[in-house]
Scaffold this active site. Structure first.
Site, PDB file in Angstrom:
ATOM      1  CB  CYS A 152      13.545  10.389 -11.814  1.00 33.95           C
ATOM      2  SG  CYS A 152      13.394   9.310 -10.397  1.00 33.95           S
TER       3      CYS A 152
ATOM      4  CG  HIS B 285      10.753   9.107 -14.341  1.00 33.53           C
ATOM      5  ND1 HIS B 285      11.865   8.306 -14.480  1.00 33.53           N
ATOM      6  CD2 HIS B 285      10.371   8.996 -13.042  1.00 33.53           C
ATOM      7  CE1 HIS B 285      12.139   7.747 -13.321  1.00 33.53           C
ATOM      8  NE2 HIS B 285      11.250   8.141 -12.431  1.00 33.53           N
TER       9      HIS B 285
ATOM     10  CG  ASN C 207      11.665   4.992 -10.621  1.00 32.87           C
ATOM     11  OD1 ASN C 207      12.572   5.401 -11.342  1.00 32.87           O
ATOM     12  ND2 ASN C 207      11.034   5.765  -9.757  1.00 32.87           N
TER      13      ASN C 207
HETATM   14  N1  ACO Z   1       2.398  -4.309  -1.297  1.00 35.78           N
HETATM   15  C1  ACO Z   1       1.232  -4.290  -0.650  1.00 35.78           C
HETATM   16  N2  ACO Z   1       0.766  -3.220  -0.005  1.00 35.78           N
HETATM   17  C2  ACO Z   1       1.533  -2.114  -0.017  1.00 35.78           C
HETATM   18  C3  ACO Z   1       2.775  -2.081  -0.671  1.00 35.78           C
HETATM   19  C4  ACO Z   1       3.214  -3.245  -1.328  1.00 35.78           C
HETATM   20  N3  ACO Z   1       4.378  -3.295  -1.984  1.00 35.78           N
HETATM   21  N4  ACO Z   1       3.305  -0.829  -0.540  1.00 35.78           N
HETATM   22  C5  ACO Z   1       2.432  -0.119   0.198  1.00 35.78           C
HETATM   23  N5  ACO Z   1       1.363  -0.897   0.507  1.00 35.78           N
HETATM   24  C6  ACO Z   1       0.197  -0.537   1.281  1.00 35.78           C
HETATM   25  C7  ACO Z   1       0.442   0.628   2.200  1.00 35.78           C
HETATM   26  O1  ACO Z   1       1.012   0.189   3.405  1.00 35.78           O
HETATM   27  C8  ACO Z   1      -0.965   1.170   2.398  1.00 35.78           C
HETATM   28  O2  ACO Z   1      -1.612   0.405   3.361  1.00 35.78           O
HETATM   29  P1  ACO Z   1      -2.586   1.106   4.437  1.00 35.78           P
HETATM   30  O3  ACO Z   1      -3.682   1.736   3.616  1.00 35.78           O
HETATM   31  O4  ACO Z   1      -3.028  -0.051   5.271  1.00 35.78           O
HETATM   32  O5  ACO Z   1      -1.730   2.098   5.148  1.00 35.78           O
HETATM   33  C9  ACO Z   1      -1.633   0.901   1.051  1.00 35.78           C
HETATM   34  O6  ACO Z   1      -0.817  -0.092   0.390  1.00 35.78           O
HETATM   35  C10 ACO Z   1      -1.724   2.117   0.152  1.00 35.78           C
HETATM   36  O7  ACO Z   1      -0.517   2.816   0.185  1.00 35.78           O
HETATM   37  P2  ACO Z   1      -0.303   4.132  -0.653  1.00 35.78           P
HETATM   38  O8  ACO Z   1       1.075   4.654  -0.400  1.00 35.78           O
HETATM   39  O9  ACO Z   1      -1.432   5.060  -0.473  1.00 35.78           O
HETATM   40  O10 ACO Z   1      -0.386   3.539  -2.135  1.00 35.78           O
HETATM   41  P3  ACO Z   1      -0.406   4.318  -3.473  1.00 35.78           P
HETATM   42  O11 ACO Z   1      -1.590   3.952  -4.241  1.00 35.78           O
HETATM   43  O12 ACO Z   1      -0.073   5.785  -3.311  1.00 35.78           O
HETATM   44  O13 ACO Z   1       0.858   3.666  -4.229  1.00 35.78           O
HETATM   45  C11 ACO Z   1       3.157   4.188  -4.731  1.00 35.78           C
HETATM   46  C12 ACO Z   1       2.155   3.755  -3.666  1.00 35.78           C
HETATM   47  C13 ACO Z   1       3.204   3.105  -5.788  1.00 35.78           C
HETATM   48  C14 ACO Z   1       4.517   4.336  -4.082  1.00 35.78           C
HETATM   49  C15 ACO Z   1       2.717   5.514  -5.357  1.00 35.78           C
HETATM   50  O14 ACO Z   1       2.376   6.440  -4.360  1.00 35.78           O
HETATM   51  C16 ACO Z   1       3.780   6.142  -6.258  1.00 35.78           C
HETATM   52  O15 ACO Z   1       4.058   5.673  -7.342  1.00 35.78           O
HETATM   53  N6  ACO Z   1       4.349   7.282  -5.843  1.00 35.78           N
HETATM   54  C17 ACO Z   1       5.294   8.049  -6.671  1.00 35.78           C
HETATM   55  C18 ACO Z   1       6.630   7.388  -6.872  1.00 35.78           C
HETATM   56  C19 ACO Z   1       7.477   8.277  -7.739  1.00 35.78           C
HETATM   57  O16 ACO Z   1       7.045   8.819  -8.738  1.00 35.78           O
HETATM   58  N7  ACO Z   1       8.738   8.510  -7.380  1.00 35.78           N
HETATM   59  C20 ACO Z   1       9.449   9.546  -8.137  1.00 35.78           C
HETATM   60  C21 ACO Z   1      10.705   9.249  -8.600  1.00 35.78           C
HETATM   61  S1  ACO Z   1      11.702   8.173  -7.640  1.00 35.78           S
HETATM   62  C22 ACO Z   1      13.232   8.967  -7.477  1.00 35.78           C
HETATM   63  O17 ACO Z   1      13.371  10.147  -7.673  1.00 35.78           O
HETATM   64  C23 ACO Z   1      14.367   8.127  -7.017  1.00 35.78           C
END
Ligand code: ACO
Length: 337
Positions: free
Chosen positions: A123, A264, A294
Site C-alpha cells: 500500500c 491510505h 482497499n
Molecule cells: N464478517 C463478520 N465477522 C468477521 C469478518 C467478516 N467479514 N471478518 C472477521 N470477522 C470476525 C472475526 O472472525 C472475529 O470473530 P471472533 O471474535 O469470534 O474470533 C471478529 O470478527 C473480530 O475480528 P477482528 O480481526 O478482531 O476484527 P477487527 O475489528 O480487528 O477488524 C479488520 C478486522 C477490518 C481486518 C481490521 O483489523 C483491519 O482493518 N486491519 C488492518 C488492515 C490494513 O490496514 N491492512 C494494511 C494494508 S493491506 C496491504 O498492504 C495489502
C-alpha cells in the site's frame, strides 16, 4: 529492526503535472458478499467503512487498469505518451511474476522509449515510486516520469475467507512528474520506512520461490492475501501517524499548515485514529474507501486524482499523502499544489 528516514531533496524540485485514475465498472456490494461468506453489510461497514468495491473483468489485468489511469494522467499533464522516459508501476498483483507490469504498460500506452519497472511495497508503493521518480527527475537523469499504483487484488484474494475478501478491491491511479518550473504540485518532502521483521503479518505466501507453483503441482501455500488484521491495525496507526509527523517536519511545516490529508484507504477506523492523534480536522481528510475498499498501491493515487478532479485541492494548498502496507512499509509525502 525497522528503518525510516527522510531522503534529502533532489538537486532540482519536481512537481506533479497531472493525475489520472481508472476503476473497473463492476461494483460488488457488501450485500453480495453476504451471499458467499458468513458476513453482513453491518459488520463490514461498522468495522471498516467499506460499502462496495470494484472488480476487474476476466481478461482485464493490472496492466490494463494501470494503462487507463496513465492515459488520463498524461492527458491532464499535456504530455504525450511517446515523450515519457521513465515508468514505475507500484503493484503487488502484477500481470506476471516477470516481466514487470510496467513493461506491459509501456507497450499499451506507446511510451516506447521509457525505462520501465515495478516496485513492490504494497500500500506504500505509490509513494515509494513517487520518491524514487522524484529523485530521478530532480537529478536530471530523466526529463519526466509516469508513476502508477495499480492492483487487481480480486485475483489474489480467497473469496471464501471473510477475514480478507471483504476488504479489497481493484483499481489504478497515476501521476506525471516533471521538473518544477513555476507550476503547482511541487513535492516538498517525503518519508519512507520499512520493517521486514513484521513480514509475516501480511503477505501472499504462495507462488514465489519460497513456495513455487510448479507444473502439475498445487503450491503448498495459496497465492492469496493472508493477514493478521488486529496486529496490522495497531502497526498501521502508529506508523502512519509517525510518517505524517516526519513528512510534515521535513517540509519545514506544522500540522496547522496542512490543508488536506489523503491517507491510505484501508479502514475508516485506522484513518479516524490517526487523525485524532494528529489533532487534525476530520473534514479535511479525503476518504473514498466506502466506494472502492482497499486497493493497496492504487489507493493513495486514486484518492489524489479524485481530490484533484473534484476541486478538493486548490492552488497553494499543502497536502499530506500517507500510507502503510505489507512489508511492513510506510511512507508520506507533502505536496504544495
Ligand atoms: N464478517 C463478520 N465477522 C468477521 C469478518 C467478516 N467479514 N471478518 C472477521 N470477522 C470476525 C472475526 O472472525 C472475529 O470473530 P471472533 O471474535 O469470534 O474470533 C471478529 O470478527 C473480530 O475480528 P477482528 O480481526 O478482531 O476484527 P477487527 O475489528 O480487528 O477488524 C479488520 C478486522 C477490518 C481486518 C481490521 O483489523 C483491519 O482493518 N486491519 C488492518 C488492515 C490494513 O490496514 N491492512 C494494511 C494494508 S493491506 C496491504 O498492504 C495489502
Amino acid at each position: 529492526m525497522s528503518s525510516s528516514g527522510n531522503p534529502s531533496a533532489p538537486p532540482y524540485p519536481v512537481r506533479i503535472a497531472g493525475t489520472g485514475s481508472y476503476l473497473p465498472e463492476r461494483i460488488m456490494t457488501n450485500r453480495e458478499l453476504e451471499e458467499s461468506v458468513d458476513t453482513s453489510d453491518e459488520w463490514i461497514t461498522s468495522r471498516t467503512g467499506i460499502r462496495e468495491r470494484r472488480i476487474a473483468k476476466d481478461g482485464e489485468f493490472t496492466s490494463h487498469l494501470a494503462s487507463e489511469a496513465a492515459r488520463r494522467a498524461l492527458e491532464q499533464a499535456g504530455v504525450a505518451a511517446a515523450e515519457i522516459e521513465l515508468i514505475i508501476v507500484a503493484t503487488i498483483t502484477p500481470d506476471t511474476l516477470t516481466p514487470a507490469t510496467a513493461c506491459y504498460v509501456q507497450q499499451q500506452i506507446g511510451s516506447l522509449k521509457a525505462v520501465a519497472f515495478d516496485v513492490s511495497a504494497a500500500c506504500s508503493g505509490f509513494l515509494y515510486a513517487m520518491e524514487f521518480a522524484r529523485h530521478a527527475v530532480g537529478a536530471g537523469a530523466f526529463r519526466n516520469a509516469l508513476i502508477i499504483g495499480a492492483e487487481k487484488l480480486s485475483a489474489f484474494v480467497d473469496w471464501n475467507d471473510r477475514n480478507t475478501c471483504v476488504l479489497f478491491g481493484d483499481g489504478a491511479g497515476a501521476a506525471v512528474l516533471l521538473p518544477s518550473t513555476n507550476g503547482g504540485g511541487k513535492i516538498l518532502s517525503s518519508t519512507l520506512g520499512t520493517d521486514g521483521a513484521q513480514a509475516e503479518l501480511l503477505n501472499i505466501p504462495g507462488g514465489g520461490s519460497a513456495c513455487p507453483a510448479l507444473p502439475g503441482t498445487a503450491p503448498v501455500k495459496p497465492a492469496v492475501l493472508s493477514m493478521q488484521g488486529r496486529e496490522v491495525f495497531k502497526h498501521a496507526v502508529n506508523a502512519m501517524r509517525q510518517a505524517a509527523i516526519d513528512g510534515i517536519a521535513a517540509a519545514g511545516l506544522t500540522i496547522a499548515d496542512i490543508d488536506l490529508i489523503i491517507p491510505h484507504q484501508a479502514n475508516l477506523r485506522i484513518i479516524d485514529a490517526i487523525v485524532e492523534r494528529l489533532d487534525f480536522d476530520r473534514d479535511n481528510v479525503f476518504i473514498n474507501l466506502d466506494k472502492y475498499g482497499n486497493t493497496s498501491a492504487a489507493a493513495v493515487a486514486i484518492a489524489l486524482d479524485e481530490a484533484n478532479r473534484q476541486g478538493r485541492i486548490k492552488p497553494g494548498d499543502r497536502i499530506l499523502l500517507v500510507a502503510f502496507g505489507a512489508g511492513l512499509t510506510w511512507a508520506s509525502a507533502v505536496i504544495e499544489w
